[in-house]
Design a protein around this motif. Sequence first.
Motif, PDB file in Angstrom:
ATOM      1  N   TYR A  24       4.765  -7.836  12.677  1.00 30.49           N
ATOM      2  CA  TYR A  24       4.598  -6.482  13.230  1.00 30.49           C
ATOM      3  C   TYR A  24       3.294  -6.320  14.021  1.00 30.49           C
ATOM      4  O   TYR A  24       3.023  -5.240  14.539  1.00 30.49           O
ATOM      5  CB  TYR A  24       4.564  -5.438  12.104  1.00 30.49           C
ATOM      6  CG  TYR A  24       5.841  -5.240  11.305  1.00 30.49           C
ATOM      7  CD1 TYR A  24       7.075  -5.665  11.765  1.00 30.49           C
ATOM      8  CD2 TYR A  24       5.790  -4.583  10.077  1.00 30.49           C
ATOM      9  CE1 TYR A  24       8.225  -5.464  11.009  1.00 30.49           C
ATOM     10  CE2 TYR A  24       6.944  -4.369   9.324  1.00 30.49           C
ATOM     11  CZ  TYR A  24       8.154  -4.818   9.793  1.00 30.49           C
ATOM     12  OH  TYR A  24       9.287  -4.608   9.054  1.00 30.49           O
ATOM     13  N   PRO A  85       0.314   2.032   3.302  1.00 30.35           N
ATOM     14  CA  PRO A  85       0.368   3.199   2.409  1.00 30.35           C
ATOM     15  C   PRO A  85       1.198   2.954   1.148  1.00 30.35           C
ATOM     16  O   PRO A  85       0.892   3.503   0.093  1.00 30.35           O
ATOM     17  CB  PRO A  85       0.987   4.305   3.273  1.00 30.35           C
ATOM     18  CG  PRO A  85       1.449   3.662   4.532  1.00 30.35           C
ATOM     19  CD  PRO A  85       0.778   2.336   4.666  1.00 30.35           C
ATOM     20  N   ASN A 112       3.818  -5.692  -1.467  1.00 31.33           N
ATOM     21  CA  ASN A 112       3.153  -4.556  -0.818  1.00 31.33           C
ATOM     22  C   ASN A 112       2.507  -3.697  -1.913  1.00 31.33           C
ATOM     23  O   ASN A 112       2.949  -2.590  -2.212  1.00 31.33           O
ATOM     24  CB  ASN A 112       4.160  -3.700  -0.029  1.00 31.33           C
ATOM     25  CG  ASN A 112       4.789  -4.453   1.125  1.00 31.33           C
ATOM     26  OD1 ASN A 112       5.113  -5.624   0.991  1.00 31.33           O
ATOM     27  ND2 ASN A 112       4.977  -3.786   2.252  1.00 31.33           N
ATOM     28  N   CYS A 257       4.333   1.115  12.921  1.00 32.32           N
ATOM     29  CA  CYS A 257       3.377   1.086  11.802  1.00 32.32           C
ATOM     30  C   CYS A 257       1.971   0.987  12.381  1.00 32.32           C
ATOM     31  O   CYS A 257       1.563  -0.073  12.869  1.00 32.32           O
ATOM     32  CB  CYS A 257       3.678  -0.110  10.906  1.00 32.32           C
ATOM     33  SG  CYS A 257       2.460  -0.301   9.599  1.00 32.32           S
ATOM     34  N   MET A 260      -0.497  -1.726  11.116  1.00 29.80           N
ATOM     35  CA  MET A 260      -0.218  -3.084  11.601  1.00 29.80           C
ATOM     36  C   MET A 260      -0.766  -3.280  13.024  1.00 29.80           C
ATOM     37  O   MET A 260      -0.923  -4.405  13.482  1.00 29.80           O
ATOM     38  CB  MET A 260       1.284  -3.351  11.596  1.00 29.80           C
ATOM     39  CG  MET A 260       1.808  -3.760  10.249  1.00 29.80           C
ATOM     40  SD  MET A 260       1.305  -5.455   9.880  1.00 29.80           S
ATOM     41  CE  MET A 260       2.211  -5.723   8.363  1.00 29.80           C
TER      42      MET A 260
END
Length: 300
Positions: A24, A85, A112, A257, A260
């Motif tokens: 990403y 997040p 994550n 995102c 990223m």
Amino acid sequence: MASLNEKIVSLKKERKAVILAHNYCLPEVQDIADHVGDSLGLSLIASESDADIIVFCGVTFMAESAKILNPKKKVIAPEPYATCPMASMCTAEQIIDARKCYRGASVVGYVNSSASSKAEMDVCCTSSNAVGVVSSLKEKDIIFVPDMNLGAYVASQVPSKNMILWSGYCPIHQAITEQNISDLKEKYPNASVVAHPECRKDVLDMADMICSTEKMFNYVKTSDSKEFIMATEIGMRHRLSKECPDKKFYFIDHALCSVMKMTSLSSVVRALENIGPEVILDEDTMRRAEGPLRKMIEMK
Ligand code: 13P
Ligand code: SF4
């Protein structure tokens, strides 16, 4: 004057560094990386790397995992505030409390997550191996943290398990709706739908393929389809268009995102010049988080 790219090439040699970047990341960052991939692939590369310094372009949980797997090496996160997040949606204390409520359950944690949360898990997983990890456990009760969508997807694939789901989610994938997909499907009726398992169930129900970012490349390359609706983050467009120039990809505009995208060529140059910011984790957390990460790697 040397360009940013030239500076990176020479500094990387000087520092004996390897640059890893997630799928990403910004296109120009992907292009200067030694390896581009998904969370699992990059963790494996990090665990086998013989470079002195690992520069991790992506989000901080990824750089933390690289550090946990390479405690003696310097791991650099060029943008230390690039935090996912979802990683803060499940704390170590919450896992300790959940274990008290569901005694005997195994805790499976999506990578994550923070290092301190990983230290409380039994085994980690990524979107690439979550189904395999859960199905190989002997326990029937599985506390799955923090992603509820990935957890629900795993539950649908491994019905023999009693999955206790958390309420975490990725705000980017959660914001992709069934309507977004049907709008694109109306415009491009022949397109196959490829979705990341962080998407909601209504989106996954419309998908022809559900998989991690790296597996998406294999699917697209081997598929007979010429067009694909991609229910994931738009950073994927870069490699997809490069590696499959004869195919067309349609993304959802708002699937971006921002964390990223924080790592730029300038931040990579700065990181190599300063050999920092270094990922620093306390010894005890690293030692305890290494077990669940290694267990996942051994299960691959
Ligand atoms: P992958 O492991 O599939 O690359 O996913 C990581 C991620 O953060 C997706 O949002
Ligand atoms: Fe986190 Fe979602 Fe960004 Fe992946 S896309 S890093 S899960 S916020």
